[in-house]
Scaffold this active site. Structure first.
Site, PDB file in Angstrom:
ATOM      1  N   HIS A 198      30.198   3.361 -24.228  1.00  0.00           N
ATOM      2  CA  HIS A 198      30.043   2.534 -23.027  1.00  0.00           C
ATOM      3  C   HIS A 198      29.079   1.371 -23.236  1.00  0.00           C
ATOM      4  CE1 HIS A 198      26.357   4.973 -22.012  1.00  0.00           C
ATOM      5  NE2 HIS A 198      25.990   3.826 -21.462  1.00  0.00           N
ATOM      6  N   ASP A 213      32.175   9.578 -25.390  1.00  0.00           N
ATOM      7  CA  ASP A 213      31.341   8.379 -25.255  1.00  0.00           C
ATOM      8  C   ASP A 213      30.553   8.182 -26.555  1.00  0.00           C
ATOM      9  OD1 ASP A 213      29.968   6.224 -24.295  1.00  0.00           O
ATOM     10  OD2 ASP A 213      28.706   7.346 -22.896  1.00  0.00           O
ATOM     11  N   SER A 271      20.681   4.294 -22.981  1.00  0.00           N
ATOM     12  CA  SER A 271      22.048   4.612 -23.402  1.00  0.00           C
ATOM     13  C   SER A 271      22.273   4.296 -24.875  1.00  0.00           C
ATOM     14  CB  SER A 271      23.053   3.803 -22.579  1.00  0.00           C
ATOM     15  OG  SER A 271      23.099   4.258 -21.255  1.00  0.00           O
ATOM     16  N   GLY A 272      23.011   5.184 -25.536  1.00  0.00           N
ATOM     17  CA  GLY A 272      23.352   4.983 -26.931  1.00  0.00           C
ATOM     18  C   GLY A 272      22.318   5.471 -27.906  1.00  0.00           C
TER      19      GLY A 272
END
Length: 266
Positions: free
Chosen positions: A73, A119, A213-214
């Protein structure tokens, strides 16, 4: 299995994965604190061009000099990858900046449904990172490995320091104990929609937040090395630190084969 073993052994032995030169401060602070500079040397900042300046958007984890692991994402911008960074607000003199050669997103990723899983994405750097005391790769867990309930793992990143707070300028770390799938999938937690390809950690005042995120969920193995057991995926719509809604990560060990294929075929 041979190609998976090859990738894991290559990272572990050729690059000394999961062994920082500057040991992280293993405090029991649960709501986040400044990390010791360069103590998470595989942490990267994915930055996109906003006007005439680059801005941090997501985190990522260096796995080999050429490859970074992140969340699917996070993909969608023109990126540069910054390694060896601690303070985003100033030039520190030892950061490494790399452009992107290729992005490989998991084929089953659905950008309209983060909760559906998969994801995960891999970024190939246009030129390899120079490994040194400030830039090193993390280790990848073996396929199917399950982190135990209450394992004392750490989330790292430059995300917001609270749900509506400002983003961090210095790399943050927070102690996020793993929440077993049998607990995290209970009706009053994340429920049955939680996939076995996901891993929960933290909850209450302990969580990742927007901008993390990530990035990695860092867990120390029995061999003393650090492993990226999770890729930061999503938090509750109620906020970053909602009770019984721990941060949800993509479980790296569910995608070890796919990670190996991405490296070897690209």
């Amino acid at each position: 299995m041979m190609k998976v073993a090859f990738v894991l052994l290559f990272a572990a032995y050729a690059y000394g994965c999961g062994t920082p030169s500057y040991q992280p401060l293993m405090s029991r602070v649960v709501n986040g604190e400044d990390a010791r500079p360069n103590s998470w040397p595989w942490q990267v900042s994915l930055q996109y061009l906003k006007g005439s300046r680059y801005s941090h958007n997501c985190g990522g984890t260096l796995l080999t000099p050429n490859w970074v692991l992140t969340a699917a994402h996070c993909i969608g911008h023109t990126y540069r990858v910054v390694l060896g960074k601690h303070d985003l607000t100033k030039e520190e003199g030892y950061e490494q900046i790399r452009s992107v050669e290729k992005i490989v997103v998991h084929p089953k990723w659905d950008e309209t449904c983060v909760g559906c899983g998969n994801d995960i994405a891999m970024i190939k750097l246009a030129s390899p990172a120079e490994l040194n005391d400030k830039v090193k790769p993390s280790c990848v867990p073996q396929s199917g490995e399950i982190a135990s309930h209450n394992d004392p793992c750490y989330v790292t990143g430059w995300g917001r320091i609270s749900t509506h707070g400002p983003p961090a300028s210095q790399l943050q770390q927070a102690l996020l104990p793993v929440v077993g799938h049998d607990i995290c999938s209970r009706r009053d937690w994340w429920g049955r929609g939680l996939k076995t390809t996901m891993i929960c950690a933290g909850g209450d005042i302990r969580s990742g937040c927007f901008g993390d995120s990530g990035g990695p969920l860092n867990c120390k193995g029995a061999d003393g090395k650090w492993y990226v057991q999770g890729v930061t995926s999503f938090v509750s719509g109620l906020g970053c630190n909602a009770i019984k809604k721990p941060t949800v990560f993509t479980r790296t060990s569910s995608f070890t084969d796919w990670i190996a294929d991405a490296m070897l075929q690209n």
